[in-house]
Design an enzyme around this catalytic site. Sequence first.
Site, mmCIF file in Angstrom:
data_model
loop_
_atom_site.group_PDB
_atom_site.id
_atom_site.type_symbol
_atom_site.label_atom_id
_atom_site.label_comp_id
_atom_site.label_asym_id
_atom_site.label_seq_id
_atom_site.Cartn_x
_atom_site.Cartn_y
_atom_site.Cartn_z
ATOM 1 N N GLY A 44 0.771 -1.234 0.000
ATOM 2 C CA GLY A 44 0.000 0.000 0.000
ATOM 3 C C GLY A 44 0.805 1.289 0.000
ATOM 4 N N GLU A 99 4.515 4.993 5.949
ATOM 5 C CA GLU A 99 3.289 4.182 5.965
ATOM 6 C C GLU A 99 2.164 4.879 5.209
ATOM 7 O OE1 GLU A 99 1.962 1.437 6.582
ATOM 8 O OE2 GLU A 99 2.696 0.465 8.396
ATOM 9 N N ASP A 100 1.319 4.088 4.581
ATOM 10 C CA ASP A 100 0.165 4.648 3.890
ATOM 11 C C ASP A 100 -0.894 5.141 4.880
ATOM 12 O OD1 ASP A 100 -0.388 2.048 4.749
ATOM 13 O OD2 ASP A 100 -1.146 1.342 2.826
ATOM 14 N N ASP A 103 -4.148 2.743 11.316
ATOM 15 C CA ASP A 103 -5.517 2.530 11.782
ATOM 16 C C ASP A 103 -5.459 2.092 13.250
ATOM 17 O OD1 ASP A 103 -8.248 2.103 11.816
ATOM 18 O OD2 ASP A 103 -8.178 0.236 10.705
ATOM 19 N N PHE A 152 -13.595 3.477 5.438
ATOM 20 C CA PHE A 152 -12.690 2.630 4.665
ATOM 21 C C PHE A 152 -12.355 3.320 3.350
ATOM 22 C CE2 PHE A 152 -11.355 -0.791 1.881
ATOM 23 C CZ PHE A 152 -10.422 -1.415 2.691
ATOM 24 N N VAL A 153 -11.097 3.654 3.208
ATOM 25 C CA VAL A 153 -10.674 4.411 2.026
ATOM 26 C C VAL A 153 -9.823 3.572 1.070
ATOM 27 C CG1 VAL A 153 -10.826 6.677 3.140
ATOM 28 C CG2 VAL A 153 -8.696 5.368 3.318
ATOM 29 N N ASP A 159 -5.891 -0.475 -1.179
ATOM 30 C CA ASP A 159 -6.707 -1.399 -1.972
ATOM 31 C C ASP A 159 -7.947 -1.879 -1.243
ATOM 32 O OD1 ASP A 159 -5.371 -3.115 -0.026
ATOM 33 O OD2 ASP A 159 -6.036 -4.792 -1.275
HETATM 34 P P1 5GP Z 1 -3.338 -1.209 11.463
HETATM 35 O O1 5GP Z 1 -2.411 -2.272 11.941
HETATM 36 O O2 5GP Z 1 -2.866 0.199 11.750
HETATM 37 O O3 5GP Z 1 -4.751 -1.430 11.927
HETATM 38 O O4 5GP Z 1 -3.472 -1.441 9.924
HETATM 39 C C1 5GP Z 1 -2.747 -0.795 8.978
HETATM 40 C C2 5GP Z 1 -3.017 -1.442 7.636
HETATM 41 O O5 5GP Z 1 -4.403 -1.802 7.482
HETATM 42 C C3 5GP Z 1 -2.717 -0.457 6.544
HETATM 43 O O6 5GP Z 1 -1.356 -0.504 6.173
HETATM 44 C C4 5GP Z 1 -3.684 -0.896 5.473
HETATM 45 O O7 5GP Z 1 -3.115 -1.938 4.723
HETATM 46 C C5 5GP Z 1 -4.885 -1.438 6.221
HETATM 47 N N1 5GP Z 1 -5.948 -0.413 6.370
HETATM 48 C C6 5GP Z 1 -6.341 0.232 7.477
HETATM 49 N N2 5GP Z 1 -7.332 1.111 7.226
HETATM 50 C C7 5GP Z 1 -7.568 1.029 5.895
HETATM 51 C C8 5GP Z 1 -8.474 1.707 5.000
HETATM 52 O O8 5GP Z 1 -9.282 2.589 5.349
HETATM 53 N N3 5GP Z 1 -8.409 1.332 3.692
HETATM 54 C C9 5GP Z 1 -7.544 0.383 3.233
HETATM 55 N N4 5GP Z 1 -7.574 0.123 1.924
HETATM 56 N N5 5GP Z 1 -6.689 -0.272 4.024
HETATM 57 C C10 5GP Z 1 -6.690 0.056 5.351
#
Ligand code: 5GP
Length: 184
Positions: A44, A99-100, A103, A152-153, A159
Amino acid sequence: MMHADVEEVLLSGEEVQARVVELGAQLAADYEGREPVLVSVLKGSIIFLADLVRAMPIPLSIDLMEVSSYGTSTESSGQVRILKDLSTSIEGREVIVVEDIIDTGLTLNYLLRYLHDKGPASIRICCLLDKPARRLAPIEIDYRGFTIADRFVIGYGLDYGERYRNLPYIGVLRPSVYGAAPPA
Ligand code: 5GP
């Protein structure tokens, strides 16, 4: 033109590009003479990384990792499996994790512990999107593109089922595409 599966454009391509250029300039100023290594997580983050480094006119290097979460039952532990490790040593290096989106923060929390153990001189975090509503692990974000609501984006690298990474903007996926509950 907006993709038919996109309900709303949250951040236009122009807005994203302008912010990435600002972040790049800030990083370049802060890391002048320090030759940082930008560590990014596949897949991502690669679009963001590619634009970010082109806005940083200083010596730097890039390394890539790929991780996957264990099943949903263990996801809350933040355990991730490393599918692709760093290809160079980060010992004594100034690391910027790119990081993209952050969350829950669990993936990054694990990754930070892993990277710390490799003895870098410093680690800072640069994320394009910060979604603080669902944060479970406290993460200190040093460089942040945008703070967004808990939606959710997709697009600009993000993706849904491997699709939409090539959209030049950040959009909210139409709920009819994923059914009853948003992917989490
Ligand atoms: P975390 O461990 O912070 O919950 O998750 C991070 C990863 O979850 C991101 O790198 C991404 O791959 C995915 N993710 C979290 N929120 C979103 C969202 O709104 N859209 C998408 N496409 N992926 C997300």
